[in-house]
Design a protein around this motif. Structure first.
Motif, mmCIF file in Angstrom:
data_model
loop_
_atom_site.group_PDB
_atom_site.id
_atom_site.type_symbol
_atom_site.label_atom_id
_atom_site.label_comp_id
_atom_site.label_asym_id
_atom_site.label_seq_id
_atom_site.Cartn_x
_atom_site.Cartn_y
_atom_site.Cartn_z
ATOM 1 N N GLY A 134 0.785 -1.228 0.000
ATOM 2 C CA GLY A 134 0.000 0.000 0.000
ATOM 3 C C GLY A 134 0.815 1.274 0.000
ATOM 4 O O GLY A 134 0.428 2.264 0.625
ATOM 5 N N VAL A 135 1.945 1.272 -0.692
ATOM 6 C CA VAL A 135 2.800 2.455 -0.737
ATOM 7 C C VAL A 135 2.607 3.205 -2.047
ATOM 8 O O VAL A 135 2.063 2.675 -3.015
ATOM 9 C CB VAL A 135 4.283 2.064 -0.570
ATOM 10 N N VAL A 136 3.069 4.452 -2.070
ATOM 11 C CA VAL A 136 3.079 5.243 -3.300
ATOM 12 C C VAL A 136 4.271 4.801 -4.137
ATOM 13 O O VAL A 136 5.379 4.632 -3.626
ATOM 14 C CB VAL A 136 3.195 6.742 -2.985
ATOM 15 N N THR A 137 4.051 4.588 -5.412
ATOM 16 C CA THR A 137 5.127 4.214 -6.329
ATOM 17 C C THR A 137 5.109 5.126 -7.546
ATOM 18 O O THR A 137 4.073 5.658 -7.930
ATOM 19 C CB THR A 137 4.994 2.749 -6.790
ATOM 20 N N GLN A 138 6.263 5.299 -8.130
ATOM 21 C CA GLN A 138 6.381 6.098 -9.343
ATOM 22 C C GLN A 138 7.586 5.598 -10.146
ATOM 23 O O GLN A 138 8.685 5.473 -9.597
ATOM 24 C CB GLN A 138 6.600 7.575 -8.995
ATOM 25 N N MET A 139 7.370 5.283 -11.411
ATOM 26 C CA MET A 139 8.501 5.018 -12.288
ATOM 27 C C MET A 139 8.883 6.309 -13.002
ATOM 28 O O MET A 139 8.011 7.114 -13.340
ATOM 29 C CB MET A 139 8.178 3.933 -13.322
ATOM 30 N N GLY A 140 10.181 6.480 -13.250
ATOM 31 C CA GLY A 140 10.654 7.747 -13.783
ATOM 32 C C GLY A 140 10.497 7.923 -15.274
ATOM 33 O O GLY A 140 11.466 8.304 -15.937
ATOM 34 N N SER A 181 3.229 22.389 -18.358
ATOM 35 C CA SER A 181 2.941 21.306 -17.424
ATOM 36 C C SER A 181 2.790 21.901 -16.031
ATOM 37 O O SER A 181 3.710 22.564 -15.547
ATOM 38 C CB SER A 181 4.075 20.283 -17.423
ATOM 39 N N PRO A 182 1.659 21.705 -15.365
ATOM 40 C CA PRO A 182 1.465 22.329 -14.057
ATOM 41 C C PRO A 182 2.391 21.799 -12.978
ATOM 42 O O PRO A 182 2.795 22.553 -12.095
ATOM 43 C CB PRO A 182 0.003 22.014 -13.735
ATOM 44 N N LEU A 183 2.757 20.509 -13.032
ATOM 45 C CA LEU A 183 3.631 19.925 -12.012
ATOM 46 C C LEU A 183 4.551 18.902 -12.664
ATOM 47 O O LEU A 183 4.131 18.151 -13.540
ATOM 48 C CB LEU A 183 2.803 19.238 -10.921
ATOM 49 N N ASP A 184 5.805 18.871 -12.220
ATOM 50 C CA ASP A 184 6.723 17.894 -12.784
ATOM 51 C C ASP A 184 6.561 16.541 -12.093
ATOM 52 O O ASP A 184 5.815 16.391 -11.126
ATOM 53 C CB ASP A 184 8.163 18.395 -12.728
ATOM 54 N N HIS A 185 7.302 15.549 -12.581
ATOM 55 C CA HIS A 185 7.177 14.167 -12.125
ATOM 56 C C HIS A 185 7.616 14.009 -10.668
ATOM 57 O O HIS A 185 7.072 13.193 -9.927
ATOM 58 C CB HIS A 185 8.041 13.288 -13.026
ATOM 59 N N TYR A 186 8.579 14.798 -10.258
ATOM 60 C CA TYR A 186 9.145 14.697 -8.914
ATOM 61 C C TYR A 186 8.197 15.325 -7.897
ATOM 62 O O TYR A 186 7.946 14.760 -6.821
ATOM 63 C CB TYR A 186 10.517 15.368 -8.885
ATOM 64 N N THR A 187 7.664 16.495 -8.226
ATOM 65 C CA THR A 187 6.674 17.133 -7.369
ATOM 66 C C THR A 187 5.448 16.245 -7.229
ATOM 67 O O THR A 187 4.903 16.077 -6.134
ATOM 68 C CB THR A 187 6.272 18.502 -7.943
ATOM 69 N N ASN A 188 5.022 15.652 -8.339
ATOM 70 C CA ASN A 188 3.869 14.757 -8.311
ATOM 71 C C ASN A 188 4.096 13.589 -7.355
ATOM 72 O O ASN A 188 3.221 13.237 -6.555
ATOM 73 C CB ASN A 188 3.585 14.255 -9.716
ATOM 74 N N PHE A 189 5.278 12.982 -7.402
ATOM 75 C CA PHE A 189 5.579 11.858 -6.507
ATOM 76 C C PHE A 189 5.536 12.292 -5.045
ATOM 77 O O PHE A 189 4.914 11.627 -4.202
ATOM 78 C CB PHE A 189 6.953 11.287 -6.843
ATOM 79 N N LEU A 190 6.170 13.416 -4.724
ATOM 80 C CA LEU A 190 6.233 13.846 -3.329
ATOM 81 C C LEU A 190 4.860 14.269 -2.810
ATOM 82 O O LEU A 190 4.511 14.002 -1.655
ATOM 83 C CB LEU A 190 7.253 14.973 -3.190
ATOM 84 N N LEU A 191 4.068 14.921 -3.648
ATOM 85 C CA LEU A 191 2.699 15.263 -3.242
ATOM 86 C C LEU A 191 1.867 14.007 -3.034
ATOM 87 O O LEU A 191 1.007 13.954 -2.146
ATOM 88 C CB LEU A 191 2.045 16.175 -4.284
ATOM 89 N N ALA A 192 2.114 12.978 -3.841
ATOM 90 C CA ALA A 192 1.422 11.710 -3.644
ATOM 91 C C ALA A 192 1.827 11.077 -2.313
ATOM 92 O O ALA A 192 0.988 10.506 -1.597
ATOM 93 C CB ALA A 192 1.716 10.758 -4.803
ATOM 94 N N CYS A 193 3.103 11.184 -1.952
ATOM 95 C CA CYS A 193 3.545 10.688 -0.647
ATOM 96 C C CYS A 193 2.829 11.402 0.491
ATOM 97 O O CYS A 193 2.552 10.805 1.532
ATOM 98 C CB CYS A 193 5.059 10.873 -0.497
ATOM 99 N N GLN A 194 2.531 12.677 0.291
ATOM 100 C CA GLN A 194 1.822 13.467 1.296
ATOM 101 C C GLN A 194 0.314 13.246 1.258
ATOM 102 O O GLN A 194 -0.410 13.785 2.085
ATOM 103 C CB GLN A 194 2.118 14.956 1.090
ATOM 104 N N LYS A 196 -1.688 14.207 -1.205
ATOM 105 C CA LYS A 196 -2.368 15.355 -1.809
ATOM 106 C C LYS A 196 -2.822 15.098 -3.234
ATOM 107 O O LYS A 196 -3.696 15.812 -3.739
ATOM 108 C CB LYS A 196 -1.448 16.579 -1.776
ATOM 109 N N GLU A 197 -2.210 14.146 -3.932
ATOM 110 C CA GLU A 197 -2.656 13.771 -5.261
ATOM 111 C C GLU A 197 -2.148 12.369 -5.580
ATOM 112 O O GLU A 197 -1.412 11.771 -4.788
ATOM 113 C CB GLU A 197 -2.190 14.774 -6.317
ATOM 114 N N LYS A 198 -2.566 11.842 -6.715
ATOM 115 C CA LYS A 198 -2.166 10.499 -7.111
ATOM 116 C C LYS A 198 -0.925 10.547 -7.985
ATOM 117 O O LYS A 198 -0.778 11.446 -8.818
ATOM 118 C CB LYS A 198 -3.305 9.802 -7.867
ATOM 119 N N ALA A 199 -0.053 9.567 -7.812
ATOM 120 C CA ALA A 199 1.113 9.457 -8.683
ATOM 121 C C ALA A 199 0.648 9.197 -10.112
ATOM 122 O O ALA A 199 -0.301 8.442 -10.346
ATOM 123 C CB ALA A 199 2.020 8.333 -8.204
#
Length: 260
Positions: A134-140, A181-194, A196-199
């Motif tokens: 149940g963790v947040v994951t993101q491929m680069g 692009s409103p948010l980059d891939h790295y911001t998206n991942f960290l916000l997902a960890c918080q 606040k949004e989905k990866a």
């Protein structure tokens, strides 16, 4: 190491900085680490690289001189698991799998560079572990957060794209035609960890893409037609190719990563 540690911690609130460990800090890892740090959404708590004294690791070490350093990701988790919320995995491709499985088993969110793993089966196990822990994951694959992603999403939401049966793609520079692009891939991942949004490129999305890549590599390497059954996830006309979906047996001491 067992594969049944703990579920993702509830320590983090939406306003906390993500406590992150960088695993693989040279070359591509240098770039990813810098980009994560630039978001101002994370706190660097550990650095890990097998070649910590090499010239290509010095830029990140100099940026974070007081952060604990490790040359073995297993030792890092043994000593600091309770101080880490997420990790980046920017090591050579063959080591993505064990590091990612170890991190998820500890309940850590994971950003892993592409390709996800070395074999079709390793990718399958990573997708399974994503669901289990149940963790947040993101491929680069950063394109999932860049202009083309938002352009195609806008077309779909406007009803211009539907019932797709085939795609023919061409690329030339410049290749991003959406304005911003409103948010980059790295911001998206960290916000997902918080929370606040989905990866945008979790393993559930990136995994099948990586598996198609694996099948393509097999077909190219063997130079013959392969018949893949989507239901059984087996190559049904070539036993050698089918075995290559799994790959060779892991070395002694690494078998536990394949029992998720």
């Amino acid at each position: 190491m067992g594969m049944c540690f703990k579920a993702v911690s509830d320590r983090m609130s939406a306003n906390d900085k993500v406590r992150i460990a960088f695993i693989g800090i040279g070359n591509r890892g240098t770039d990813i680490s810098q980009r994560m740090f630039k978001t101002e959404l994370c706190e660097m708590v550990a650095l890990c690289d097998v070649d910590m004294g090499a010239p290509h690791t010095q830029k990140i070490i100099s940026m974070f001189p007081d952060v604990p350093r490790f040359q073995d990701f297993r030792q890092m988790f043994d000593k600091m698991a309770d101080k880490i919320d997420a990790v980046t995995v920017c090591t050579p491709d063959h080591s993505h799998f064990p590091i990612t499985i170890e991190a998820m088993a500890h309940g850590k969110h994971v950003y892993v560079e592409k390709p996800m793993a070395r074999t079709f089966q390793e990718v399958e196990l990573m997708m399974w572990a994503e669901r289990k822990f149940g963790v947040v994951t993101q491929m680069g694959n950063q394109g999932h957060s860049e202009a083309n992603y938002f352009q195609f999403r806008a077309w779909k939401e406007a009803g211009l794209i539907k019932d797709v049966t085939a795609i023919t793609a061409h690329m030339n520079n410049p290749r991003r035609w959406y304005e911003k692009s409103p948010l980059d891939h790295y911001t998206n991942f960290l916000l997902a960890c918080q929370g606040k949004e989905k990866a945008r490129s979790p393993f559930s999305v990136a995994g099948p893409l990586s598996q198609v890549f694996c099948l393509g590599v097999l077909a190219q390497r063997l130079n013959r037609k392969l018949v893949f059954d989507r239901e059984s996830k087996q190559i049904c006309n070539d036993p050698v190719a089918n075995q290559m979906l799994i790959g060779s047996q892991p070395r002694e001491g690494w078998e536990q990563y394949y029992i998720v």
